[in-house]
Design a protein around this motif. Structure first.
Motif, short mmCIF file in Angstrom:
data_model
loop_
_atom_site.label_atom_id
_atom_site.label_comp_id
_atom_site.label_asym_id
_atom_site.label_seq_id
_atom_site.Cartn_x
_atom_site.Cartn_y
_atom_site.Cartn_z
N MET A 76 1.01 -1.18 -0.14
CA MET A 76 0.28 -0.10 0.57
C MET A 76 0.93 1.09 -0.09
N SER A 77 0.83 2.13 -1.02
CA SER A 77 1.38 3.88 -0.69
C SER A 77 1.00 4.69 0.21
N ASN A 78 2.15 5.39 0.29
CA ASN A 78 1.62 6.22 1.76
C ASN A 78 1.08 7.42 0.85
N SER A 79 0.18 7.20 -0.32
CA SER A 79 -0.02 8.64 -0.57
C SER A 79 -0.89 9.70 0.79
N ASN A 80 -1.23 10.68 0.86
CA ASN A 80 -2.24 11.65 2.03
C ASN A 80 -3.24 10.85 1.57
N ALA A 81 -3.90 10.56 0.92
CA ALA A 81 -5.67 9.93 0.86
C ALA A 81 -6.05 8.44 1.17
N GLU A 82 -3.90 8.00 1.23
CA GLU A 82 -4.75 6.63 1.47
C GLU A 82 -4.30 6.79 3.01
N ILE A 96 -5.06 9.44 4.85
CA ILE A 96 -6.24 10.27 5.66
C ILE A 96 -6.87 8.82 6.00
N ALA A 97 -7.14 8.10 5.02
CA ALA A 97 -8.74 7.03 5.16
C ALA A 97 -8.40 5.98 6.12
N ARG A 98 -6.74 5.34 6.77
CA ARG A 98 -6.74 4.77 6.94
C ARG A 98 -5.99 5.61 8.86
N LEU A 99 -6.30 6.73 8.83
CA LEU A 99 -6.70 7.50 10.06
C LEU A 99 -7.75 7.59 10.18
N GLN A 100 -8.77 7.39 9.22
CA GLN A 100 -9.63 7.85 9.78
C GLN A 100 -10.39 6.63 9.96
N GLN A 101 -9.93 5.17 9.77
CA GLN A 101 -10.37 4.08 10.29
C GLN A 101 -9.78 3.58 12.07
N HIS A 102 -8.72 4.78 12.74
CA HIS A 102 -8.39 5.06 13.70
C HIS A 102 -6.97 3.74 13.47
N ASP A 103 -6.31 4.32 12.82
CA ASP A 103 -5.10 3.19 12.24
C ASP A 103 -3.85 4.40 12.46
N VAL A 104 -3.06 3.68 14.05
CA VAL A 104 -2.27 4.64 14.76
C VAL A 104 -0.92 4.73 13.28
N GLY A 105 -0.68 3.36 12.88
CA GLY A 105 0.91 3.88 11.96
C GLY A 105 0.36 5.46 11.35
N LYS A 123 -4.97 17.57 17.52
CA LYS A 123 -6.22 18.27 16.82
C LYS A 123 -6.28 17.26 15.40
N LEU A 124 -5.04 16.71 14.94
CA LEU A 124 -5.06 15.90 13.82
C LEU A 124 -5.99 13.93 14.14
N TRP A 125 -5.37 14.07 14.82
CA TRP A 125 -6.23 12.88 15.77
C TRP A 125 -7.34 12.79 16.24
N GLU A 126 -7.77 14.14 16.70
CA GLU A 126 -9.21 14.32 17.37
C GLU A 126 -10.23 14.73 16.13
N LYS A 127 -9.20 14.95 15.26
CA LYS A 127 -10.18 15.65 14.02
C LYS A 127 -10.69 14.69 13.05
N ARG A 128 -9.83 13.63 12.84
CA ARG A 128 -9.34 13.19 11.95
C ARG A 128 -10.27 12.70 10.85
N HIS A 129 -11.77 12.48 11.38
CA HIS A 129 -13.15 12.27 10.62
C HIS A 129 -13.22 13.24 10.35
N THR A 130 -13.16 14.41 10.27
CA THR A 130 -13.32 15.69 9.58
C THR A 130 -12.58 16.19 8.21
N ILE A 131 -11.74 15.62 8.51
CA ILE A 131 -10.51 15.87 7.02
C ILE A 131 -10.57 15.29 6.10
N LYS A 132 -11.11 15.45 4.85
CA LYS A 132 -11.04 14.46 3.70
C LYS A 132 -10.00 14.31 2.83
#
Length: 192
Positions: free
Chosen positions: A1-7, A9-18, A55-64
């Motif tokens: 899996m590549s580490n593009s920002n979109a990916e 963010i999608a992983r972050l929204q799924q609570h992915d600490v990595g 804030k990035l972690w807390e607001k992860r669901h609001t970032i597109k």
């Protein structure tokens, strides 16, 4: 899996600490440098950097996923840096005014500590309407002229003056009711 920002963010929204770690390591240095340029205080910059990523972690669901993470981090870090700088400026201004008051100004020695004085003043200011609070902050705590405050608030110079006069009456009344021993101190401080 590549580490593009979109990916990421999608992983972050799924609570992915990595994904969070990857974003942190990708952006923390540039965000820190921007904060440090603004605050000119390494310790404050480190604290603000932590707040940004919290804030990035807390607001992860609001970032597109298509949103620029770098831009989001910059805006958050800028706002937190501005807030820190404003608070520091208010504290420095108050400290200078406190230092200018002579020790024998009628204050009972050792009764009132700086923190209590500051808290009472902050409490009094918080009782004002939002507009009066802004005017007091700009004119009395930040030392801006009526013209500068008017420009920043987009109101007339006379309106600034009227708000300030009314606010001073409110502050003096509040302080008088809350602590009789503070009256001389705050009247001198606020009417300086």
């Amino acid at each position: 899996m590549s580490n593009s920002n979109a990916e990421l963010i999608a992983r972050l929204q799924q609570h992915d600490v990595g994904a969070f770690d990857a974003l942190y390591w990708q952006y923390h240095e540039v965000v820190y440098r921007n904060i440090l340029k603004f605050t000119k205080d390494a310790i404050a910059a480190e604290d603000i950097l932590q707040e940004v990523f919290i804030k990035l972690w807390e607001k992860r669901h609001t970032i597109k996923t298509e949103q620029s993470v770098a831009g989001w981090l910059f805006v958050i870090s800028f706002n937190l840096s501005v807030n820190h700088t404003r608070k520091r400026l208010r504290e420095q201004t108050l400290q200078k005014k406190l230092a200018a008051i002579e020790p024998d100004s009628g204050m009972p020695a050792g009764i009132i500590r700086y923190e209590e004085q500051y808290q009472l003043l902050e409490s009094a200011i918080q009782q004002l309407s939002p507009q009066k609070r802004k005017v007091v902050t700009l004119c009395k705590l930040e030392g801006k002229t009526y013209e500068e405050a008017a420009g920043e608030l987009k109101i007339s110079r006379n309106t600034v003056k009227e708000h300030l006069q009314a606010a001073m009456v409110n502050l003096n009344d509040y302080i008088r009711k809350k602590a009789h021993i503070y009256i001389a101190f705050f009247v001198a401080l606020l009417n300086d």
